[in-house]
Design an enzyme around this catalytic site. Structure first.
Site, PDB file in Angstrom:
ATOM      1  N   GLY A 136       0.644  -1.326   0.019  1.00  0.00           N
ATOM      2  CA  GLY A 136      -0.004   0.007   0.015  1.00  0.00           C
ATOM      3  C   GLY A 136       0.771   1.191   0.079  1.00  0.00           C
ATOM      4  O   GLY A 136       0.561   2.451   0.486  1.00  0.00           O
ATOM      5  N   ARG A 183     -17.557 -14.683  -8.029  1.00  0.00           N
ATOM      6  CA  ARG A 183     -17.112 -13.389  -8.122  1.00  0.00           C
ATOM      7  C   ARG A 183     -18.445 -12.548  -7.603  1.00  0.00           C
ATOM      8  O   ARG A 183     -18.081 -11.457  -6.848  1.00  0.00           O
ATOM      9  CB  ARG A 183     -16.557 -13.111  -9.395  1.00  0.00           C
ATOM     10  CG  ARG A 183     -15.213 -13.272  -9.714  1.00  0.00           C
ATOM     11  CD  ARG A 183     -14.404 -12.946 -10.990  1.00  0.00           C
ATOM     12  NE  ARG A 183     -13.239 -13.594 -11.371  1.00  0.00           N
ATOM     13  CZ  ARG A 183     -12.114 -13.107 -10.937  1.00  0.00           C
ATOM     14  NH1 ARG A 183     -11.841 -12.085  -9.849  1.00  0.00           N
ATOM     15  NH2 ARG A 183     -10.828 -13.733 -10.818  1.00  0.00           N
ATOM     16  N   HIS A 232      -1.924   2.016 -12.676  1.00  0.00           N
ATOM     17  CA  HIS A 232      -1.393   1.079 -13.460  1.00  0.00           C
ATOM     18  C   HIS A 232       0.144   1.068 -13.835  1.00  0.00           C
ATOM     19  O   HIS A 232       0.368   2.347 -14.435  1.00  0.00           O
ATOM     20  CB  HIS A 232      -2.146   0.446 -14.564  1.00  0.00           C
ATOM     21  CG  HIS A 232      -1.625  -0.621 -15.576  1.00  0.00           C
ATOM     22  ND1 HIS A 232      -1.715  -1.838 -14.890  1.00  0.00           N
ATOM     23  CD2 HIS A 232      -0.851  -0.694 -16.450  1.00  0.00           C
ATOM     24  CE1 HIS A 232      -1.099  -2.769 -15.624  1.00  0.00           C
ATOM     25  NE2 HIS A 232      -0.731  -2.183 -16.474  1.00  0.00           N
ATOM     26  N   ASP A 280      -7.509  -2.646 -16.982  1.00  0.00           N
ATOM     27  CA  ASP A 280      -6.557  -1.670 -17.257  1.00  0.00           C
ATOM     28  C   ASP A 280      -6.938  -0.464 -18.454  1.00  0.00           C
ATOM     29  O   ASP A 280      -5.974  -0.585 -19.336  1.00  0.00           O
ATOM     30  CB  ASP A 280      -5.044  -2.240 -17.244  1.00  0.00           C
ATOM     31  CG  ASP A 280      -4.735  -2.877 -16.073  1.00  0.00           C
ATOM     32  OD1 ASP A 280      -5.162  -2.657 -15.068  1.00  0.00           O
ATOM     33  OD2 ASP A 280      -3.895  -3.892 -16.289  1.00  0.00           O
ATOM     34  N   GLN A 292       7.515   7.744  -9.180  1.00  0.00           N
ATOM     35  CA  GLN A 292       6.342   8.387  -9.967  1.00  0.00           C
ATOM     36  C   GLN A 292       5.110   8.240  -9.766  1.00  0.00           C
ATOM     37  O   GLN A 292       4.138   9.105  -9.582  1.00  0.00           O
ATOM     38  CB  GLN A 292       6.730   8.332 -11.352  1.00  0.00           C
ATOM     39  CG  GLN A 292       8.196   8.858 -11.737  1.00  0.00           C
ATOM     40  CD  GLN A 292       8.336  10.222 -11.465  1.00  0.00           C
ATOM     41  OE1 GLN A 292       7.672  10.988 -11.821  1.00  0.00           O
ATOM     42  NE2 GLN A 292       9.658  10.420 -10.811  1.00  0.00           N
TER      43      GLN A 292
HETATM   44  C1  GRF Z   1       2.049  -0.495  -7.946  1.00  0.00           C
HETATM   45  O1  GRF Z   1       3.130  -0.664  -8.969  1.00  0.00           O
HETATM   46  C2  GRF Z   1       0.623  -0.260  -8.688  1.00  0.00           C
HETATM   47  O2  GRF Z   1       0.787   0.453  -9.949  1.00  0.00           O
HETATM   48  C3  GRF Z   1       0.354  -1.712  -9.008  1.00  0.00           C
HETATM   49  O3  GRF Z   1       0.651  -2.540  -7.912  1.00  0.00           O
HETATM   50  C4  GRF Z   1       1.559  -1.853  -7.072  1.00  0.00           C
HETATM   51  C5  GRF Z   1       0.873  -1.651  -5.913  1.00  0.00           C
HETATM   52  O4  GRF Z   1       2.248  -1.221  -4.908  1.00  0.00           O
HETATM   53  N1  GRF Z   1      -0.905  -2.003  -9.668  1.00  0.00           N
HETATM   54  P1  GRF Z   1       1.887  -0.587  -3.532  1.00  0.00           P
HETATM   55  O5  GRF Z   1       0.969  -1.339  -2.794  1.00  0.00           O
HETATM   56  O6  GRF Z   1       0.885   0.601  -3.892  1.00  0.00           O
HETATM   57  O7  GRF Z   1       3.096  -0.335  -2.823  1.00  0.00           O
END
Ligand code: GRF
Length: 196
Positions: free
Chosen positions: A13, A66, A110, A146, A174
């Protein structure tokens, strides 16, 4: 009226933390709940320590069902009456049944320059393709994986010595700039695309 934000995480997170850290002062939104499919998610422990409400809906008991998993998610969410959902490393695919009612109010980050490299292993795929640049995208969520209107992108160069790990670390930095910047504008009603 302050916008109420639910953040969905499956792992550590770090994007959630960046979003929460930014939702102070004159920001038009505040975090009201962190939701996870994984009780062990680092993001859940962190949110609890911050005094932010949490909800865990384990997907495993639902197996292939689901719709039942998403109904449970919906019930958990309803307790917090969010206005906006931010997916932040939430690793379950959500079906149209869940996503459609949130059209225009659910964001995702993403790690690629969409529409390139939907799905997993984006950093490795970009290196293997010989791309000069990579990056991340914040977009509105539609039922397609996505996909959906882009709200912002940040670009990073791919260096000759990059591995998937070094590139993903540089993209993640970023992500932590882009997602808060996009959410701040979005919560204030600005859906113009932001490029960092
Ligand atoms: C990030 O690279 C996000 O873009 C991807 O999963 C990763 C999550 O990282 N979908 P975090 O849990 O926010 O550290």
């Amino acid at each position: 009226m302050t916008k109420r934000v639910a953040i969905f995480v499956s792992g550590g997170g770090s994007n959630m933390r960046a979003l929460v850290a930014d939702m102070v002062g004159d920001h038009a939104a505040r975090p009201v709940v962190v939701v996870s499919n994984n009780a062990g998610a680092g993001g859940i422990a962190w949110a609890e320590a911050q005094g932010i409400a949490t909800e865990v809906v384990d997907h495993r008991p639902y197996g292939e069902d689901r719709a039942a998993f998403e109904a449970a998610l919906d019930a958990a969410l309803a307790r917090h009456a969010p206005d906006i959902i931010c997916l932040a490393g939430f690793m379950r695919v959500l079906t149209a049944g869940f996503v459609s009612p949130w059209a225009g109010r659910m964001l995702n980050i993403h790690p690629s320059l969409l529409p390139q490299y939907r799905g997993l292993h984006t950093h490795r795929r970009a290196i293997e393709a010989g791309d000069a640049t990579h990056g991340c995208t914040v977009h509105l969520v539609t039922p397609e994986l996505d996909d959906g209107p882009v709200l912002g992108q940040a670009t990073v160069p791919i260096l000759p010595e990059d591995t998937a790990d070094t590139l993903s670390a540089r993209v993640l930095e970023q992500e932590h700039r882009l997602y808060p910047a996009v959410l701040r504008r979005f919560a204030a009603g600005n859906t113009q695309r932001l490029d960092l």
